[in-house]
Scaffold this motif. Structure first.
Motif, PDB file in Angstrom:
ATOM      1  N   SER A  95      43.349 -39.851  18.509  1.00  0.00           N
ATOM      2  CA  SER A  95      43.932 -40.107  17.772  1.00  0.00           C
ATOM      3  C   SER A  95      43.796 -38.303  17.845  1.00  0.00           C
ATOM      4  O   SER A  95      43.033 -37.825  17.066  1.00  0.00           O
ATOM      5  CB  SER A  95      43.457 -40.830  16.433  1.00  0.00           C
ATOM      6  N   ASP A  98      43.184 -37.112  14.264  1.00  0.00           N
ATOM      7  CA  ASP A  98      41.977 -37.806  13.641  1.00  0.00           C
ATOM      8  C   ASP A  98      41.085 -36.717  13.224  1.00  0.00           C
ATOM      9  O   ASP A  98      41.520 -35.143  13.196  1.00  0.00           O
ATOM     10  CB  ASP A  98      40.719 -37.949  14.913  1.00  0.00           C
ATOM     11  N   LEU A 128      47.083 -43.903  18.474  1.00  0.00           N
ATOM     12  CA  LEU A 128      47.298 -43.210  17.037  1.00  0.00           C
ATOM     13  C   LEU A 128      45.671 -43.877  16.676  1.00  0.00           C
ATOM     14  O   LEU A 128      45.596 -43.520  14.959  1.00  0.00           O
ATOM     15  CB  LEU A 128      47.617 -43.253  16.027  1.00  0.00           C
ATOM     16  N   GLN A 130      41.789 -44.987  15.897  1.00  0.00           N
ATOM     17  CA  GLN A 130      40.690 -44.040  15.790  1.00  0.00           C
ATOM     18  C   GLN A 130      39.313 -44.911  16.233  1.00  0.00           C
ATOM     19  O   GLN A 130      39.336 -46.785  16.419  1.00  0.00           O
ATOM     20  CB  GLN A 130      40.883 -43.879  14.571  1.00  0.00           C
ATOM     21  N   HIS A 148      40.126 -48.125  10.535  1.00  0.00           N
ATOM     22  CA  HIS A 148      40.947 -46.648   9.901  1.00  0.00           C
ATOM     23  C   HIS A 148      42.610 -47.136   9.694  1.00  0.00           C
ATOM     24  O   HIS A 148      43.145 -47.955  10.456  1.00  0.00           O
ATOM     25  CB  HIS A 148      41.102 -45.749  10.806  1.00  0.00           C
ATOM     26  N   ASP A 150      45.768 -45.388   8.853  1.00  0.00           N
ATOM     27  CA  ASP A 150      46.743 -43.756   8.220  1.00  0.00           C
ATOM     28  C   ASP A 150      47.208 -43.154   7.233  1.00  0.00           C
ATOM     29  O   ASP A 150      48.447 -44.436   6.768  1.00  0.00           O
ATOM     30  CB  ASP A 150      47.745 -43.738   9.546  1.00  0.00           C
ATOM     31  N   THR A 156      51.097 -35.848   7.390  1.00  0.00           N
ATOM     32  CA  THR A 156      49.881 -36.446   8.255  1.00  0.00           C
ATOM     33  C   THR A 156      51.062 -36.721   8.927  1.00  0.00           C
ATOM     34  O   THR A 156      51.110 -37.096  10.373  1.00  0.00           O
ATOM     35  CB  THR A 156      49.406 -37.256   7.937  1.00  0.00           C
ATOM     36  N   TRP A 157      52.462 -37.967   8.506  1.00  0.00           N
ATOM     37  CA  TRP A 157      52.904 -38.111   9.665  1.00  0.00           C
ATOM     38  C   TRP A 157      54.024 -37.217  10.310  1.00  0.00           C
ATOM     39  O   TRP A 157      53.839 -36.827  11.581  1.00  0.00           O
ATOM     40  CB  TRP A 157      54.033 -38.953   9.030  1.00  0.00           C
ATOM     41  N   ALA A 160      51.990 -35.051  13.116  1.00  0.00           N
ATOM     42  CA  ALA A 160      51.330 -36.651  14.472  1.00  0.00           C
ATOM     43  C   ALA A 160      52.820 -36.261  15.406  1.00  0.00           C
ATOM     44  O   ALA A 160      52.626 -36.482  16.633  1.00  0.00           O
ATOM     45  CB  ALA A 160      51.307 -37.776  14.132  1.00  0.00           C
ATOM     46  N   THR A 186      48.497 -48.335  12.220  1.00  0.00           N
ATOM     47  CA  THR A 186      48.486 -46.464  12.238  1.00  0.00           C
ATOM     48  C   THR A 186      50.079 -46.455  11.967  1.00  0.00           C
ATOM     49  O   THR A 186      50.850 -47.206  11.973  1.00  0.00           O
ATOM     50  CB  THR A 186      48.473 -46.490  14.072  1.00  0.00           C
ATOM     51  N   TYR A 187      50.751 -45.618  11.937  1.00  0.00           N
ATOM     52  CA  TYR A 187      52.397 -45.236  12.452  1.00  0.00           C
ATOM     53  C   TYR A 187      52.814 -45.817  13.034  1.00  0.00           C
ATOM     54  O   TYR A 187      53.814 -45.740  12.934  1.00  0.00           O
ATOM     55  CB  TYR A 187      52.522 -43.684  12.168  1.00  0.00           C
TER      56      TYR A 187
END
Length: 313
Positions: A95, A98, A128, A130, A148, A150, A156-157, A160, A186-187
């Protein structure tokens, strides 16, 4: 009267084998990555013998982007000798956000794009998701243990989005398309979030990899597969396909899943594929399967796809 020609099937669609069924670490602890190229022949011949014309090296088996120029040329030659072509290049658990390795994985993703262009491969798939947690590594099926997640924060969005937009610009310059793999927590972990994420990147060469099998296998409530398909296939290009048995007990809330051949699982791929094609999908399929002889199940899935696909324009 002249007999009409028999109807063609979906045999002209590119359908690739994933290499997730082959370990990247050998029994003696050495890496496939470090083997002489000729030592890869037996594995590649197994893929060809299963009936595949295409494969995705899948970097859990081999990081083609980290091969020297000479070894990459040798790999190309070996593929040709065994009668295989590359249908795409997928990355796994690298990702770009990460917390510890995000910058390194971003640089690696740029190398993947350059390698795809060098090999004449039109599609790369990034995700994305991990590294597996210790609990996931101990579980029979890793998706039954927590992994994991997100973070739910705009910074953070946006990181990415910006890093993928950077990769998209690079990919566009060299004629490569990016597909983003859907994966839980994840997103890209729900249909709605994945579509919103794609729109935020806003690049014409970035698509979705609607691998909804990653979501339908979860032992928790998820959106119905048909609604996921309706929302995501208009944006699909490179599609990882696999299926799962899924049982939900409404009286207790218990949910159980297990890997299944494509035609037997909870996702009706006959319907899903028809919806995708109606929405304009004309891309490559990548067959995946966890458990047992995954390559043989993937080969069965390839034949199933060939039966249900129309002739490709």
């Amino acid at each position: 009267m002249t007999e009409s020609a028999p109807a063609t099937t979906g045999r002209d669609w590119p359908i690739a084998a994933a290499m997730i069924n082959f370990p990247g670490v050998l029994p003696d602890g050495t890496l496939v990555q470090d083997q002489p190229v000729g030592d890869w022949r037996d594995t590649l011949e197994q893929v060809a013998d299963a009936g595949f014309d295409y494969l995705d090296p899948t970097d859990s088996w081999l990081r083609v982007a980290d091969l020297t120029a000479d070894r990459l040329t040798e790999f190309e030659q070996l593929l040709a000798e065994v009668g295989l072509r590359l249908g795409g290049i997928s990355t796994a658990r690298r990702s770009i956000i990460d917390a510890n390795h995000g910058a390194d994985y971003l640089a690696y993703s740029h190398r993947v794009i350059d390698t795809a262009a060098r090999l004449g491969v039109a599609d790369v798939s990034f995700g994305l998701f991990q590294e597996l947690t210790p609990e996931q590594k101990k579980a029979l099926w890793f998706w039954t243990a927590p992994g994991h997640v997100d973070p739910e924060d705009a910074d953070t969005w946006n990181l990415a989005v910006s890093r993928l937009a950077e990769l998209a610009r690079h990919a566009r310059e060299v004629g490569v398309h990016i597909s983003l793999e859907m994966y839980e927590d994840t997103y890209l972990g729900t249909a709605d979030s994945a579509v919103r994420f794609l729109h935020d990147i806003d690049a014409e060469n970035v698509w979705l990899n609607p691998d909804i099998g990653n979501l339908q296998r979860l032992h928790r409530p998820v959106e119905h597969w048909q609604r996921m398909i309706e929302k995501t296939v208009p944006f699909a290009r490179y599609w990882h396909v696999k299926n799962y048995f899924r049982t939900e007990d409404a009286s207790t809330g218990a949910i159980m899943t297990a890997p299944a051949p494509m035609e037997y699982g909870v996702i009706n791929y006959r319907m899903a594929v028809r919806q995708a094609i109606a929405a304009g999908f004309d891309g490559t399929f990548l067959c995946e399967h966890y458990g047992g002889d995954g390559l043989s199940v993937s080969a069965t899935n390839r034949r199933y796809l060939q039966r249900i696909l129309p002739p490709r324009d």
